[in-house]
Design an enzyme around this catalytic site. Structure first.
Site, PDB file in Angstrom:
ATOM      1  N   THR A   1       0.818  -1.220   0.000  1.00 47.36           N
ATOM      2  CA  THR A   1       0.000   0.000   0.000  1.00 47.36           C
ATOM      3  C   THR A   1       0.852   1.270   0.000  1.00 47.36           C
ATOM      4  O   THR A   1       1.901   1.319   0.630  1.00 47.36           O
ATOM      5  CB  THR A   1      -0.915  -0.001   1.250  1.00 47.36           C
ATOM      6  OG1 THR A   1      -1.669  -1.214   1.243  1.00 47.36           O
ATOM      7  CG2 THR A   1      -1.856   1.189   1.278  1.00 47.36           C
ATOM      8  N   GLU A   2       0.343   2.277  -0.710  1.00 46.93           N
ATOM      9  CA  GLU A   2       1.005   3.594  -0.760  1.00 46.93           C
ATOM     10  C   GLU A   2      -0.041   4.672  -0.505  1.00 46.93           C
ATOM     11  O   GLU A   2      -1.243   4.416  -0.585  1.00 46.93           O
ATOM     12  CB  GLU A   2       1.627   3.806  -2.149  1.00 46.93           C
ATOM     13  CG  GLU A   2       2.683   2.766  -2.476  1.00 46.93           C
ATOM     14  CD  GLU A   2       3.328   2.974  -3.838  1.00 46.93           C
ATOM     15  OE1 GLU A   2       2.912   3.904  -4.585  1.00 46.93           O
ATOM     16  OE2 GLU A   2       4.242   2.200  -4.159  1.00 46.93           O
TER      17      GLU A   2
ATOM     18  N   ALA B   1      -2.087   4.638  -3.538  1.00 49.23           N
ATOM     19  CA  ALA B   1      -2.423   3.324  -4.098  1.00 49.23           C
ATOM     20  C   ALA B   1      -2.824   2.375  -2.978  1.00 49.23           C
ATOM     21  O   ALA B   1      -1.962   1.763  -2.334  1.00 49.23           O
ATOM     22  CB  ALA B   1      -1.242   2.749  -4.884  1.00 49.23           C
TER      23      ALA B   1
ATOM     24  N   GLY C   1     -25.048  -1.081  28.637  1.00 46.65           N
ATOM     25  CA  GLY C   1     -24.119   0.008  28.991  1.00 46.65           C
ATOM     26  C   GLY C   1     -22.734  -0.514  29.308  1.00 46.65           C
ATOM     27  O   GLY C   1     -21.721   0.126  28.990  1.00 46.65           O
TER      28      GLY C   1
ATOM     29  N   GLU D   1      -6.062  -6.211   3.735  1.00 42.37           N
ATOM     30  CA  GLU D   1      -5.956  -7.376   2.834  1.00 42.37           C
ATOM     31  C   GLU D   1      -7.134  -7.409   1.845  1.00 42.37           C
ATOM     32  O   GLU D   1      -7.650  -8.464   1.494  1.00 42.37           O
ATOM     33  CB  GLU D   1      -5.805  -8.679   3.638  1.00 42.37           C
ATOM     34  CG  GLU D   1      -4.571  -8.601   4.542  1.00 42.37           C
ATOM     35  CD  GLU D   1      -3.933  -9.914   4.906  1.00 42.37           C
ATOM     36  OE1 GLU D   1      -4.201 -10.921   4.249  1.00 42.37           O
ATOM     37  OE2 GLU D   1      -3.123  -9.906   5.851  1.00 42.37           O
TER      38      GLU D   1
END
Ligand SMILES: Cc1cc2nc3c(=O)[nH]c(=O)nc-3n(C[C@H](O)[C@H](O)[C@H](O)COP(=O)(O)OP(=O)(O)OC[C@H]3O[C@@H](n4cnc5c(N)ncnc54)[C@H](O)[C@@H]3O)c2cc1C
Length: 384
Positions: A125-126, A129, A341, A364
């Site tokens: 990953t970038e 991208a 709660g 992924e």
């Protein structure tokens, strides 16, 4: 495929005990400190968890996909950060070398990965991208017997600890698609690598991601995975396909844990003079969760067996990851609801799981990307 049921049963028992006796009691500490204690890391290495998928000839346990899924069902029964510590080394960080590496690359790196001496990260990953990974911009330009790598990788799990990166970079600038991408093994000590500050995440404290920045980083040409340019995207997809079954199995384990906790709470907590588990509307949440966990478990085992049999499981792996990660989110949501709660405040750990499991639908390959993979495969197969 299960090779030796007795050995596997003994290993599964030891993982189950380790999770119950060592990891579950440490969950709060890990969440508070954002670190996994050193003695737990050492125990994980000693148990062989870093070498689950590396063949025995390289010092690992050489688990089949089915065996790996069964181990992940057990490992899932605690905070996902523990799995993340060795997950990239047994999965996306090492599998490129194992599936497509040259014999020399396997000999050099797999034994160190199997022992946990080296932690592997997967750097695809970038910033620009993510889902469109094939458009990655990191470049690797050949210069003599080296490649000069430049670019930034984002959200890289275990980057702060990694001893090596399986890096995807573009070797052919004229090919802007998948065919221009190659995969490399990059050792951490290589000059020109900077690791960014760990990201502040929604959950999974104790597991760390960071940017990895490459500036004129000289990677030996011998570290091109498989020794052939242009194959890197295919390698990454093979790695992710296996990773999707692994993640599905983890989702099953975490969902089983959350459901068990929710059931115990529902049987104990009284309102209107009776345990809330007696109310049919609460029972519906329990039953729907049980049904979905069971379905995801069956899917993960079926996909794993098919992969072990050598079948193409692109569709099944995506189906598993999509269904199991979405199921895990629904079970987390129902568990918070059953706790009322108390599910929203930090005391019971349910809100922590709720945040932790959100990631499974994103990395992924997001749920939308799994849908695209499944539908594209269906259309391609119908066309033939
Ligand atoms: C904690 C964490 C750990 C990670 N670890 C790693 C790692 O170790 N190595 C690594 O390489 N990466 C890693 N990633 C990156 C992860 O794989 C990406 O974040 C993921 O693939 C999505 O990419 P993106 O974040 O750029 O989102 P985008 O691609 O920008 O997507 C944003 C949204 O648009 C949707 N979308 C995008 N394209 C389409 C389309 N064609 N059709 C329909 N919807 C679409 C997506 O589904 C999503 O909902 C990690 C991420 C996180 C958060």
């Amino acid at each position: 495929m299960i090779r030796d049921p007795d050995t596997l049963t003994a290993f599964l028992d030891s993982v189950r005990r380790f999770v119950k006796e060592r990891l579950v009691p440490a969950e709060n500490t890990v969440a508070e400190t954002d670190e996994i204690p050193d003695d737990i890391v050492a125990d994980m290495k000693a148990m062989g968890l870093f070498g689950l998928t590396v063949p025995e000839s390289y010092g690992g346990l050489g688990l089949t996909m089915e065996e790996e899924a069964l181990v992940m069902f057990e490992m899932g029964r605690t905070s996902p950060a523990f799995r993340s510590l060795f997950g990239t080394t047994v999965g996306i960080g090492s599998q490129g070398i194992l599936i497509d590496g040259t014999p020399a690359q396997k000999d050099k790196y797999l034994p160190m990965l199997a022992s946990g001496e080296l932690i592997a990260s997967f750097a695809l990953t970038e910033p620009e991208a993510g889902s469109d990974a094939a458009s990655l911009r990191t470049t690797a330009r050949r210069e003599g017997d080296h490649y000069i790598v430049n670019g930034t990788k984002r959200f890289i799990t275990n980057a702060p600890l990694a001893g090596l990166f399986t890096l995807m970079a573009r070797t052919d600038p004229s090919n802007k698609g998948a065919g221009g991408v190659s995969a490399f093994i990059v050792e951490r000590g290589t000059p020109g690598i900077t690791i960014g500050k760990p990201d502040k995440k929604m959950g999974q404290r104790g597991a760390h991601t960071a940017d990895v920045i490459f500036e004129n980083c000289r990677v030996p040409a011998a570290n091109l995975i498989g020794g052939k340019e242009g194959m890197g995207f295919k390698t990454a997809m093979k790695v992710l396909e296996k990773g999707r079954i692994h993640i599905a199995a983890i989702c099953v384990g975490v969902a089983e844990r959350m459901l068990e906790d929710a059931l115990a709470y529902a049987m104990e907590r009284k309102q209107f003079g009776q345990p809330i588990a007696e109310f049919q509307l609460v029972q519906a949440m329990l039953a729907d969760s049980k049904m979905e966990v069971y379905a995801a478990r069956c899917m993960a085992i079926d996909a794993a067996r098919r992969r072990d049999n050598g079948e193409n499981v692109s569709t099944e792996a995506s189906c598993c990851k999509l269904f199991a990660s979405e199921m895990c989110g629904r079970v987390a949501d129902r568990a918070v609801q059953i706790f009322g709660g108390s599910g929203y405040v930090a005391d019971h750990g349910i809100e922590r799981f709720y945040r932790d499991v959100r990631l499974f639908r994103i990395y992924e390959g997001t749920s939308q990307i799994q849908q695209l993979v499944i539908a594209r495969n269906m259309i391609r197969e119908a066309d033939h």
